[in-house]
Write an enzyme that holds these catalytic residues in place. Structure first.
Site, PDB file in Angstrom:
ATOM      1  N   ARG A  44       0.852  -1.117  -0.058  1.00 25.19           N
ATOM      2  CA  ARG A  44      -0.075  -0.163  -0.165  1.00 25.19           C
ATOM      3  C   ARG A  44       0.686   1.210  -0.177  1.00 25.19           C
ATOM      4  NH1 ARG A  44      -5.333  -0.934   3.607  1.00 25.19           N
ATOM      5  NH2 ARG A  44      -6.058  -2.882   2.625  1.00 25.19           N
ATOM      6  N   ASP A 153     -15.385  10.294  10.746  1.00 23.62           N
ATOM      7  CA  ASP A 153     -14.209   9.198  10.658  1.00 23.62           C
ATOM      8  C   ASP A 153     -12.944   9.770  10.797  1.00 23.62           C
ATOM      9  OD1 ASP A 153     -14.440   6.359   8.840  1.00 23.62           O
ATOM     10  OD2 ASP A 153     -12.353   7.438   8.876  1.00 23.62           O
TER      11      ASP A 153
HETATM   12  C1  LIG Z   1     -14.533  -1.070   8.033  1.00 22.14           C
HETATM   13  S1  LIG Z   1     -15.024   0.595   8.146  1.00 22.14           S
HETATM   14  C2  LIG Z   1     -16.533   0.706   9.036  1.00 22.14           C
HETATM   15  C3  LIG Z   1     -17.468   1.623   8.094  1.00 22.14           C
HETATM   16  C4  LIG Z   1     -19.026   1.351   8.894  1.00 22.14           C
HETATM   17  N1  LIG Z   1     -18.958   1.596  10.150  1.00 22.14           N
HETATM   18  C5  LIG Z   1     -19.698  -0.182   8.584  1.00 22.14           C
HETATM   19  O1  LIG Z   1     -19.516  -0.748   9.499  1.00 22.14           O
HETATM   20  O2  LIG Z   1     -19.951  -0.538   7.438  1.00 22.14           O
HETATM   21  C6  LIG Z   1     -13.938   1.262   9.499  1.00 22.14           C
HETATM   22  C7  LIG Z   1     -13.710   2.828   9.509  1.00 22.14           C
HETATM   23  O3  LIG Z   1     -12.922   3.138  10.870  1.00 22.14           O
HETATM   24  C8  LIG Z   1     -12.326   4.162  10.567  1.00 22.14           C
HETATM   25  N2  LIG Z   1     -11.585   4.595  11.875  1.00 22.14           N
HETATM   26  C9  LIG Z   1     -10.503   3.677  12.235  1.00 22.14           C
HETATM   27  N3  LIG Z   1      -9.704   4.117  13.249  1.00 22.14           N
HETATM   28  C10 LIG Z   1     -10.607   5.153  13.715  1.00 22.14           C
HETATM   29  C11 LIG Z   1     -10.451   6.140  14.769  1.00 22.14           C
HETATM   30  N4  LIG Z   1      -9.572   5.933  15.675  1.00 22.14           N
HETATM   31  N5  LIG Z   1     -11.542   6.826  14.913  1.00 22.14           N
HETATM   32  C12 LIG Z   1     -12.390   6.894  14.071  1.00 22.14           C
HETATM   33  N6  LIG Z   1     -12.472   6.134  12.954  1.00 22.14           N
HETATM   34  C13 LIG Z   1     -11.551   5.342  12.736  1.00 22.14           C
HETATM   35  C14 LIG Z   1     -11.618   4.052   9.336  1.00 22.14           C
HETATM   36  O4  LIG Z   1     -11.063   5.145   8.735  1.00 22.14           O
HETATM   37  C15 LIG Z   1     -12.741   3.230   8.525  1.00 22.14           C
HETATM   38  O5  LIG Z   1     -13.287   4.117   7.599  1.00 22.14           O
END
Ligand SMILES: C[S@@+](CC[C@H](N)C(=O)[O-])C[C@H]1O[C@@H](n2cnc3c(N)ncnc32)[C@H](O)[C@@H]1O
Length: 287
Positions: A44, A153
């Protein structure tokens, strides 16, 4: 060793480089990368390292170490977060939300009360827009009320995409046609794009926010969706995240979590399950 590894000099990406990147990512986001993610990190980030003119990851590590505010560090976070999501993902949550919670929340909104919903790791927006669509299905006039969805996010790149509210066909194909026709408009420029309706956009606000940082909210939330983000954290960070969520939850609030997650740490004693991966406060008096 992958083919792309072969194009790099020996030692261009060392274990120490991987550890440094993993440590910075963990400090910034709570995301834990095990040793088995070394190839993924290489895949990546290697284009970026090349674009920066570096022959070794160690120079890149120096750059991202130098300041928390370098664009490279932001890029690294965007590149190493997993943003998979979809409309109506884990549909039982939206059914439960619409059937069990929404009628009461809408009654409150109609009486002029404040109603707040938080999508706390919203990725590219499918989750908060699904919530908005469910609200508007029952209350097309919802924008008149003090009813708002906050969608946050840590990754500004996904927040920007979410804000646009435009999705390619594959992303919308599983939305039931009557809902899709009502809340998504095919773009007129010929590209297979679908735009989220103005109505739905009006009730969602997007912000960049790290859910592990001190939370900037004045009030609490009636419903929190914190789904499929703590799976990327180590155990200690997970416990911290759940405590943060708990602080932001109203006394009679509802929390939805992802299918492979469970609330852990001290927050687990304060919450009880009231549905499939759904939680409320165990002792409402404590809130
Ligand atoms: C797999 S997605 C989940 C999206 C949605 N909640 C769902 O279940 O479909 C995980 C998201 O968490 C975000 N993320 C990771 N660490 C985070 C943090 N410390 N605070 C806020 N968001 C975070 C990532 O950028 C990503 O967009």
């Amino acid at each position: 060793m992958t083919l792309s590894h072969a194009a790099w000099a020996d030692g261009a990406f060392s274990d120490a480089d991987f550890s440094a990147i993993a440590e910075i990512l963990h400090q910034e986001t709570g995301i834990f990368l095990g040793e088995n993610k070394k190839n993924l990190v290489f895949r990546r980030l290697s284009n970026k390292v090349r674009d920066l003119g570096f022959a070794h990851f160690r120079d890149y590590v120096e750059r991202i170490r130098s300041s928390a505010h370098t664009p490279e560090r932001q890029h690294m976070i965007s590149t190493l977060t997993t943003n998979v999501t979809s409309f109506y993902r884990e549909p039982h949550h939206f059914k439960d939300f619409s059937e069990r919670l929404l009628p009461g929340l809408l009654n409150r909104a109609r009486r002029g009360e404040r109603v707040r919903i938080w999508s706390s790791a919203c990725s590219t927006g499918e989750e908060p827009y699904t919530i908005a669509i469910e609200i508007l299905r029952l209350a097309p006039e919802a924008a008149k009320y003090d009813l708002k969805i906050l969608a946050t996010d840590i990754d500004p790149a996904v927040v920007a995409t979410a804000q646009k509210g435009e999705y390619l066909w594959p992303a919308v194909q599983d939305i039931a046609p009557p809902i899709r026709h009502r809340f998504l408009t095919p773009s007129t420029n010929g590209a297979p794009l679908y735009e989220i309706s103005e109505q739905a956009r009006k009730i969602v606000t997007f912000r960049t926010l790290n859910l592990l940082a001190p939370l900037p909210f004045k009030g609490v939330f009636d419903v929190i969706f914190c789904r499929n983000v703590t799976i990327y954290f180590d155990q200690q960070t997970r416990a911290r995240a759940w405590m943060q969520i708990l602080k932001a939850l109203a006394g009679d609030g509802q929390l939805y979590i992802g299918h492979s997650e469970r609330v852990s740490g001290p927050a687990a004693d304060k919450l009880k399950t009231n549905g499939l991966t759904a939680y409320c406060l165990a002792d409402k008096a404590e809130a």
